[in-house]
Design an enzyme around this catalytic site. Sequence first.
Site, PDB file in Angstrom:
ATOM      1  N   PHE A   1     -11.353  -7.417  13.891  1.00 39.50           N
ATOM      2  CA  PHE A   1     -10.300  -7.879  12.986  1.00 39.50           C
ATOM      3  C   PHE A   1     -10.000  -6.802  11.939  1.00 39.50           C
ATOM      4  O   PHE A   1     -10.909  -6.273  11.312  1.00 39.50           O
ATOM      5  CB  PHE A   1     -10.737  -9.178  12.299  1.00 39.50           C
ATOM      6  CG  PHE A   1      -9.729  -9.667  11.293  1.00 39.50           C
ATOM      7  CD1 PHE A   1      -8.471 -10.088  11.707  1.00 39.50           C
ATOM      8  CD2 PHE A   1     -10.035  -9.690   9.936  1.00 39.50           C
ATOM      9  CE1 PHE A   1      -7.531 -10.521  10.773  1.00 39.50           C
ATOM     10  CE2 PHE A   1      -9.102 -10.122   9.006  1.00 39.50           C
ATOM     11  CZ  PHE A   1      -7.846 -10.537   9.425  1.00 39.50           C
ATOM     12  N   GLN A   2      -8.749  -6.492  11.781  1.00 37.15           N
ATOM     13  CA  GLN A   2      -8.264  -5.465  10.846  1.00 37.15           C
ATOM     14  C   GLN A   2      -8.887  -4.086  11.110  1.00 37.15           C
ATOM     15  O   GLN A   2      -9.161  -3.338  10.176  1.00 37.15           O
ATOM     16  CB  GLN A   2      -8.478  -5.893   9.388  1.00 37.15           C
ATOM     17  CG  GLN A   2      -7.592  -7.081   9.031  1.00 37.15           C
ATOM     18  CD  GLN A   2      -7.466  -7.328   7.530  1.00 37.15           C
ATOM     19  OE1 GLN A   2      -8.395  -7.057   6.770  1.00 37.15           O
ATOM     20  NE2 GLN A   2      -6.332  -7.849   7.114  1.00 37.15           N
TER      21      GLN A   2
ATOM     22  N   MET B   1      24.446   8.746   2.381  1.00 34.97           N
ATOM     23  CA  MET B   1      24.324   9.988   3.141  1.00 34.97           C
ATOM     24  C   MET B   1      24.579   9.735   4.628  1.00 34.97           C
ATOM     25  O   MET B   1      25.191  10.554   5.309  1.00 34.97           O
ATOM     26  CB  MET B   1      22.950  10.615   2.919  1.00 34.97           C
ATOM     27  CG  MET B   1      22.839  12.022   3.456  1.00 34.97           C
ATOM     28  SD  MET B   1      24.049  13.168   2.755  1.00 34.97           S
ATOM     29  CE  MET B   1      23.143  13.841   1.369  1.00 34.97           C
TER      30      MET B   1
ATOM     31  N   LYS C   1     -17.518  -0.844   6.121  1.00 32.58           N
ATOM     32  CA  LYS C   1     -17.956  -1.784   5.091  1.00 32.58           C
ATOM     33  C   LYS C   1     -19.467  -1.737   4.865  1.00 32.58           C
ATOM     34  O   LYS C   1     -19.940  -1.827   3.730  1.00 32.58           O
ATOM     35  CB  LYS C   1     -17.519  -3.200   5.466  1.00 32.58           C
ATOM     36  CG  LYS C   1     -17.765  -4.203   4.349  1.00 32.58           C
ATOM     37  CD  LYS C   1     -17.129  -5.553   4.622  1.00 32.58           C
ATOM     38  CE  LYS C   1     -17.288  -6.450   3.406  1.00 32.58           C
ATOM     39  NZ  LYS C   1     -16.711  -7.775   3.632  1.00 32.58           N
TER      40      LYS C   1
ATOM     41  N   GLU D   1       0.808  -1.229   0.000  1.00 35.03           N
ATOM     42  CA  GLU D   1       0.000   0.000   0.000  1.00 35.03           C
ATOM     43  C   GLU D   1       0.836   1.272   0.000  1.00 35.03           C
ATOM     44  O   GLU D   1       0.393   2.311  -0.483  1.00 35.03           O
ATOM     45  CB  GLU D   1      -0.971  -0.002   1.184  1.00 35.03           C
ATOM     46  CG  GLU D   1      -2.120  -0.997   1.057  1.00 35.03           C
ATOM     47  CD  GLU D   1      -1.782  -2.380   1.572  1.00 35.03           C
ATOM     48  OE1 GLU D   1      -0.586  -2.645   1.848  1.00 35.03           O
ATOM     49  OE2 GLU D   1      -2.695  -3.213   1.703  1.00 35.03           O
TER      50      GLU D   1
END
Lengths: 163, 574
Positions: free
Chosen positions: B113-114, B482, B163, B51
């Site tokens: 969940f999630q 760097m 949802k 993502e």
Amino acid sequence: MRHIISILMENEPGALSRVVGLFAQRNYNIETLNVAPTEDPSLSRLTVTTVGDDRVIEQITKHLNKLIDVVKLVDLTEGNHIERELMLVKVKALGAARDEVKRTADIFRAQIVDVTASLYTVQITGDAGKLDAFLQAMAPIGILEVARTGVSGIARGDKVLSL
Amino acid sequence: MELLSGADMIARFLQDEGVEYIYGYPGGAALHIYDALFRQDKVKHILVRHEQAATHAADGYARASGKPGVVLVTSGPGATNAVTGIATAYMDSIPMVVICGQVMSHLIGDDAFQETDIVGVTRPIVKHSFSIKHPSEIPEVLKKAFYLASTGRPGPVVVDIPKDMTSPTERYEYVYPKKVKLRSYNPVTRGHTGQIKKAVELMLKAKRPVFYTGGGVVSGGASEALTDLVRRLGYPITTTLMGIGAYPQGDRQCLGWLGMHGSYESNMAMHHADLIIAIGARFDDRVTNNTSKFCPTAKIIHVDIDPSSVSKTVRADVPIVGPAGSVINEMISLVQGKEIAHPEALGEWWQKVDGWREERVGKLYEPSGPGEKIKPQEVIEAMCRVTRGEAFVTTDVGQHQMFAAQYYKFDKPNRFITSGGLGTMGFGFPAAMGIKQNFPEDQVICVTGEGSFQMMMQELSTCKQYGVGVKIVNLNNASLGMVRQWQDLNYKSRHAHSYMESLPDFQKLIEAYGFTALRVETLDELEPALERTFADKHELVFLDVQVDPREHVYPMQVPLGSMRDMLLSKTERT
């Protein structure tokens, strides 16, 4: 310097957390915070007291104004204003102290709003200095609990904070 | 009247809004939305492999095209993976709309969940965010999200959608909202005329003026106007890293970019100026160095669309809140037909500025000798020659980023695309992907290092799936350059975890995805390899160049110093 900033904001979930979060995120101070809906149910009024030099206060008001949920704001300390805070205090009230608390409350124009055999609950309104002074006076007698609302304020005169 | 489910409203809205690409990754809470996208073919969904890459790809797309980038992720880990990309877009003021699935509304707060409070997690790194409370709100909220993301000072907007709001069985009336109004949001459309007049008076009277312009000019589409104004006045101009290309770098008046690794002449000119005309720049700490020593003799005009940027770190003498384009145009109309007050002083100023410029000619870096490793600067210079300075160049973060910015010369805005504010390693490759899809006929190069590339290299798979022909130029020094440079300078060369052992065989890795990889070790191989890399603009080619790990990026401002306090090489300082 101490500033009182009053904010009209959308009365929506999450709006308060954006204001409070901004202070935390940018390392600004919150001394007191007070929030409730206004006569227009779509708006809440939030009053925050904060401390900072002119540069910091300018940044605070600019960043607050940038928040989408903030509709309008005013720094009340820029002009004449009325500042009030309400405090409820439970103090010990036994023997001689019972009269002493009552007398002091009268001097401060406070009211005793609840009574038990051993304590008084006192309600007092005023600016922060007055409330602090009352607490100082009560300290030797025995303060059991303090609930302060934080500062609320409004400008003096014709100036109005509205849409 | 049309009745649509929440999910179909999202798909339809995106069509009506003219969205071409949406970058995302499916998951439970987003499945109704994915099904709605599947049943239409106007909005193309690009399936990334992580993502974070979706947000960077949408970000690259947004920077190159000027349109908001759109991301779709699921709840919980899907949304938290997007956080780095949202923060990247926030710091660089990039328009982006991130649609996050969320667990069903009755489960919110139950540690379902999630489940993640993504509105809470992203609160400090978004311009605004929304949570959908009823499916019928979807069109208006999405319209607000796009409007907020792309107007005023642009930025990312998160829309959290439980949802059940997208359930296919519940249908509501859908109307595309052509306009939205937010009573608390009125971005300025022009600057204060009195302030602009004051600024122009100062500009005409200046003896040692410098323009200092930033990303606001690029995102405000004000490059042409800026170029016009700067040419009319004949003053030197330096840009920020984010503002590169807003004024053609090949032009004599352009001193390059400024700040920590900016050009010697830019930093010297800023320090000695009597007037700084800052437009769409925010006096970032990587530019100003120590603000108390910043440009001691200069008056400051500061034009910015965001009032909170003005006088934030450096106090402006003439603050102007307004969009770069309209303010510059107003300045042009005031300058028109007027003469500058001190042409002889400007002549002397240019002598000084040109003197600083000439001082460093041929001394910027030591070219590689025979048998020595290639210098990273040589790679960028050769790359610029081979692509005639016309490519889109994205970068990751570190030495390669600075070398790309220093040695590739950009004459157009939106061509150098980098994570300037947040400094996000892993940005370059997915950003290049997003750009290439919008500009298939252009060369799109990701200049990277073996450290940064390994943070997002899973996107090779996405490129394979969609045939994205970006070029990856890997300045491989087998170390985090760097970090190593700072360790050389500040930690007596104790290279704590800045080396890269166990690097993959990049050639084999790239070939495993079916792409071409080239490896270059000597300077004489470099130019032919670059020619080969850019031969077919539709082919993904990975060019692995073994470069000298000892090289440092110079100039480098000395910490806590003024703008003119710089290290110029390992042995020289100002």
